[in-house]
Structures are given as C-alpha cells and as structure tokens.
Design a protein around this motif. Structure first.
Motif, PDB file in Angstrom:
ATOM      1  N   ARG A   1      -3.515  -5.507   5.533  1.00 57.34           N
ATOM      2  CA  ARG A   1      -4.793  -4.877   5.223  1.00 57.34           C
ATOM      3  C   ARG A   1      -4.962  -3.696   6.165  1.00 57.34           C
ATOM      4  O   ARG A   1      -4.937  -3.882   7.381  1.00 57.34           O
TER       5      ARG A   1
ATOM      6  N   VAL B   1      -1.937  -2.359  -3.401  1.00 54.25           N
ATOM      7  CA  VAL B   1      -0.620  -1.726  -3.430  1.00 54.25           C
ATOM      8  C   VAL B   1       0.425  -2.836  -3.436  1.00 54.25           C
ATOM      9  O   VAL B   1       0.386  -3.741  -2.599  1.00 54.25           O
TER      10      VAL B   1
ATOM     11  N   SER C   1      -6.879  -0.510   1.948  1.00 54.30           N
ATOM     12  CA  SER C   1      -5.798  -0.937   1.060  1.00 54.30           C
ATOM     13  C   SER C   1      -5.370  -2.351   1.406  1.00 54.30           C
ATOM     14  O   SER C   1      -5.292  -2.722   2.576  1.00 54.30           O
TER      15      SER C   1
ATOM     16  N   VAL D   1     -11.434  -0.737  -2.559  1.00 56.88           N
ATOM     17  CA  VAL D   1     -10.197  -1.183  -1.941  1.00 56.88           C
ATOM     18  C   VAL D   1      -9.093  -1.111  -2.983  1.00 56.88           C
ATOM     19  O   VAL D   1      -9.264  -1.571  -4.111  1.00 56.88           O
ATOM     20  N   ALA D   2      -7.972  -0.515  -2.622  1.00 58.81           N
ATOM     21  CA  ALA D   2      -6.818  -0.408  -3.523  1.00 58.81           C
ATOM     22  C   ALA D   2      -5.854  -1.557  -3.263  1.00 58.81           C
ATOM     23  O   ALA D   2      -5.719  -2.033  -2.135  1.00 58.81           O
TER      24      ALA D   2
ATOM     25  N   THR E   1      -2.014  -4.335   0.862  1.00 54.36           N
ATOM     26  CA  THR E   1      -0.625  -4.102   0.473  1.00 54.36           C
ATOM     27  C   THR E   1       0.130  -5.413   0.529  1.00 54.36           C
ATOM     28  O   THR E   1       0.135  -6.087   1.557  1.00 54.36           O
TER      29      THR E   1
END
Length: 107
Positions: free
Chosen positions: A10, A53, A14, A50-51, A16
C-alpha cells in the motif's frame, strides 16, 4: 510447478498486488478472493480514490481461468469506479491479452 505467490503493498493511493508463479484453475480462487478483498478496501478508502495495480512480471503461467479472474476483477473495479491496471506484463501474456481483446481494458 511454481506455487502462486501474492504480495500486497500500500503506497500513495495505490494497492499493488504482485503475482508470481502459476495462475491456473487450481489457484484462481485464491487470487479472486484476494483481489475482491482489496477492491473492498479501496471502496472504503475515505475521501480519495485508491487504484488497484496487479503486477505480473513474475507470473510464469496463466490459463483461461486466470484470465477470467482478471476480467472479474476489472468488472468489479469498474462497477465501483476503482481504477485497475496490470503492470509488468511479460510479452507472452501481452500477446494473450491482445489476442483475447483484453489488452486495452487491463493495461
């Protein structure tokens, strides 16, 4: 056979998840559950987007069930307006995504 490994970090808006090993019918449920949990976490983030990935540079194998999980995650992300993208896509997986029409929606 390389076991599926998932590592989540985190950072700066993002989430990930690094995926390594083999993603096949025997391991897809583990990834699906993990991705859906992360999407719920992203949806609960207060006051910022928040993305998610998915980093796949160390993915050694993926079958149709694995592709299906990526599509499932993309659909859930789209429904809740969470950006989702694949990174580190190896050439063989990029070719598979291109052939199946998933390259643009996922990368």
């Amino acid at each position: 056979m390389e076991p599926l490994q998932l590592t989540t970090t985190r950072h700066n808006g993002s989430l990930t998840v690094s995926v390594s090993g083999e993603l096949d019918i025997a391991t897809t449920e583990r990834l699906r559950t993990h991705l859906l949990d992360l999407l719920q976490e992203a949806a609960r983030a207060p006051h910022k987007q928040v993305a998610l990935v998915i980093e796949v540079s160390r993915l050694t194998f993926i079958d149709a069930a694995g592709l299906g999980i990526l599509v499932c995650a993309r659909n859930h992300a789209r429904a809740q307006q969470t950006p989702l993208r694949l990174t580190g896509v190896p050439p063989t997986l990029r070719r598979l995504l291109r052939i199946t029409g998933l390259e643009a929606p996922l990368t």
